[in-house]
Enzyme design. Sequence first.
Site, PDB file in Angstrom:
ATOM      1  N   HIS A   1     -37.910  58.073   8.384  1.00  0.00           N
ATOM      2  CA  HIS A   1     -39.193  58.217   9.086  1.00  0.00           C
ATOM      3  C   HIS A   1     -39.767  59.617   8.884  1.00  0.00           C
ATOM      4  O   HIS A   1     -40.945  59.778   8.563  1.00  0.00           O
ATOM      5  CB  HIS A   1     -38.993  57.934  10.578  1.00  0.00           C
ATOM      6  CG  HIS A   1     -40.200  58.229  11.411  1.00  0.00           C
ATOM      7  ND1 HIS A   1     -41.391  57.553  11.250  1.00  0.00           N
ATOM      8  CD2 HIS A   1     -40.429  59.140  12.399  1.00  0.00           C
ATOM      9  CE1 HIS A   1     -42.286  58.025  12.104  1.00  0.00           C
ATOM     10  NE2 HIS A   1     -41.731  58.996  12.808  1.00  0.00           N
TER      11      HIS A   1
ATOM     12  N   ASP B   1     -37.754  63.867  20.053  1.00  0.00           N
ATOM     13  CA  ASP B   1     -39.035  63.527  19.416  1.00  0.00           C
ATOM     14  C   ASP B   1     -40.039  64.655  19.630  1.00  0.00           C
ATOM     15  O   ASP B   1     -40.310  65.028  20.760  1.00  0.00           O
ATOM     16  CB  ASP B   1     -39.559  62.219  20.047  1.00  0.00           C
ATOM     17  CG  ASP B   1     -40.711  61.613  19.273  1.00  0.00           C
ATOM     18  OD1 ASP B   1     -41.217  62.269  18.332  1.00  0.00           O
ATOM     19  OD2 ASP B   1     -41.109  60.482  19.609  1.00  0.00           O
TER      20      ASP B   1
HETATM   21  C1  HEM Z   1     -42.171  54.016  17.211  1.00  0.00           C
HETATM   22  C2  HEM Z   1     -42.880  55.103  17.177  1.00  0.00           C
HETATM   23  C3  HEM Z   1     -42.326  56.430  16.747  1.00  0.00           C
HETATM   24  C4  HEM Z   1     -41.159  57.043  17.116  1.00  0.00           C
HETATM   25  C5  HEM Z   1     -40.113  56.530  18.087  1.00  0.00           C
HETATM   26  C6  HEM Z   1     -41.098  58.297  16.393  1.00  0.00           C
HETATM   27  C7  HEM Z   1     -40.045  59.188  16.468  1.00  0.00           C
HETATM   28  C8  HEM Z   1     -39.925  60.332  15.679  1.00  0.00           C
HETATM   29  C9  HEM Z   1     -38.775  61.208  15.666  1.00  0.00           C
HETATM   30  C10 HEM Z   1     -37.515  61.014  16.499  1.00  0.00           C
HETATM   31  C11 HEM Z   1     -39.028  62.209  14.787  1.00  0.00           C
HETATM   32  C12 HEM Z   1     -38.097  63.360  14.382  1.00  0.00           C
HETATM   33  C13 HEM Z   1     -38.230  64.566  15.233  1.00  0.00           C
HETATM   34  C14 HEM Z   1     -39.559  65.230  15.177  1.00  0.00           C
HETATM   35  O1  HEM Z   1     -39.833  66.028  14.279  1.00  0.00           O
HETATM   36  O2  HEM Z   1     -40.387  64.896  16.016  1.00  0.00           O
HETATM   37  C15 HEM Z   1     -40.352  61.987  14.250  1.00  0.00           C
HETATM   38  C16 HEM Z   1     -40.988  62.790  13.350  1.00  0.00           C
HETATM   39  C17 HEM Z   1     -42.273  62.634  12.942  1.00  0.00           C
HETATM   40  N1  HEM Z   1     -43.079  61.556  13.210  1.00  0.00           N
HETATM   41 FE1  HEM Z   1     -42.637  59.970  14.352  1.00  0.00          FE
HETATM   42  N2  HEM Z   1     -42.219  58.413  15.615  1.00  0.00           N
HETATM   43  C18 HEM Z   1     -42.992  57.299  15.795  1.00  0.00           C
HETATM   44  C19 HEM Z   1     -44.203  57.008  15.189  1.00  0.00           C
HETATM   45  C20 HEM Z   1     -44.870  57.882  14.372  1.00  0.00           C
HETATM   46  C21 HEM Z   1     -46.178  57.622  13.819  1.00  0.00           C
HETATM   47  C22 HEM Z   1     -46.982  56.343  14.006  1.00  0.00           C
HETATM   48  C23 HEM Z   1     -46.507  58.743  13.100  1.00  0.00           C
HETATM   49  C24 HEM Z   1     -47.750  59.066  12.300  1.00  0.00           C
HETATM   50  C25 HEM Z   1     -48.689  58.219  11.996  1.00  0.00           C
HETATM   51  C26 HEM Z   1     -45.412  59.693  13.215  1.00  0.00           C
HETATM   52  C27 HEM Z   1     -45.385  60.955  12.644  1.00  0.00           C
HETATM   53  C28 HEM Z   1     -44.300  61.799  12.646  1.00  0.00           C
HETATM   54  C29 HEM Z   1     -44.296  63.100  12.000  1.00  0.00           C
HETATM   55  C30 HEM Z   1     -45.462  63.773  11.282  1.00  0.00           C
HETATM   56  C31 HEM Z   1     -43.014  63.624  12.164  1.00  0.00           C
HETATM   57  C32 HEM Z   1     -42.496  64.973  11.669  1.00  0.00           C
HETATM   58  C33 HEM Z   1     -42.037  64.862  10.248  1.00  0.00           C
HETATM   59  C34 HEM Z   1     -41.502  66.201   9.755  1.00  0.00           C
HETATM   60  O3  HEM Z   1     -42.312  66.999   9.283  1.00  0.00           O
HETATM   61  O4  HEM Z   1     -40.289  66.433   9.894  1.00  0.00           O
HETATM   62  N3  HEM Z   1     -44.436  59.129  13.993  1.00  0.00           N
HETATM   63  N4  HEM Z   1     -40.872  60.831  14.810  1.00  0.00           N
END
Ligand code: HEM
Length: 320
Positions: A229, A156
């Site tokens: 996601h 993450d």
């Molecule tokens: C249960 C809560 C969450 C979990 C477990 C989670 C987990 C992850 C994971 C595993 C990734 C892919 C790896 C990375 O690029 O970081 C990711 C990407 C991302 N997440 Fe989350 N996330 C959560 C909530 C959120 C929320 C609430 C937001 C925004 C409001 C968010 C925004 C993003 C963004 C902007 C990316 C990168 C997308 C990209 O450009 O590839 N995440 N998240």
Amino acid sequence: MTGHAWDRVPIDAQSIDAPLSQAAIFLVVTVSDGEEALAKVRDMLGGLDDLVKTVGFRDLSARLSCIAGIGSDLWGRLGEPNRPRELKPFAPIEGNPHRAPATPGDILFHIRAERPDICFEFERILLQTLGSAMTVTDEVSGFRYFDARDLLGFVDGTANPAGREIGESALVGDEDPEFAGGSYVVVQKYLHDLAAWGRTSTALQEEIIGRTKIDNIELDDDAAPRKSHKTLATIVDEDGNEHDILRDNMPFGRPGHGEFGTYFIGYTRYLWVIEKMLERMFVGEPKGAYDRILDFSTAQTGISFFAPSRSTLAKLASSS
Ligand code: HEM
């Protein structure tokens, strides 16, 4: 996109660009009524950097840092006539079937260090200083889990901006010159249903997240019936510019109580970018095709703050 005129704006951001740490505490407080409480809060804001030095000096290699974010209501109470353009309370989202609630909070302290004891010590002294001027509404101690994985088992933070991109994505620029160097901060505390997630095949988990689980390779979901996601959280404006945010999510939990969580924290130059991400996650894109991470993750809290530059923080501390 509007650029940063770094030569014209005060570049004295709080430690938003601190590297991901091994430990963090997310502390949210509400400030008591009355002038006495406000005076204490002003003192604390004015002395925050000194307190970081005082505690952090005991082990410099632990790289203690603390960012203070101010909520919309408290901003008004602090008597500063101008406010950051987009600062407003967190807007709850009623998706179907998942909702993002708004919860109370006047100040967020994002405390980071390589050692949990240093975070703890800092928090202890900070709360002692504030005394009855505030009530703690939420307190979460997070830890870094293996290869920076969340408790769902995925790495993450990979797509985070790095280097110069951090300022471009996370710090207000000359679109709001008085508040340049500040950052909008949104937090949400999520609890996971790890048992249900564990019953889900790895292939489906990877489809939901948009990356492979073991080696963290991005998956193309252009042709997939439901967006992942990572795709729902990718924001492209009308001019084709992609808007990143800076995240420092942390796992937390108490296995003995069946509690497994992710504390989401996002720093952004434009609040609307995180609002758009949340709308795409909870309402869906298209509507109804919501983020399936939410079938296994329930948002318990939702609060927006503004982490002003150090000079604006000093102004807030001295205003009355
Ligand atoms: C249960 C809560 C969450 C979990 C477990 C989670 C987990 C992850 C994971 C595993 C990734 C892919 C790896 C990375 O690029 O970081 C990711 C990407 C991302 N997440 Fe989350 N996330 C959560 C909530 C959120 C929320 C609430 C937001 C925004 C409001 C968010 C925004 C993003 C963004 C902007 C990316 C990168 C997308 C990209 O450009 O590839 N995440 N998240």
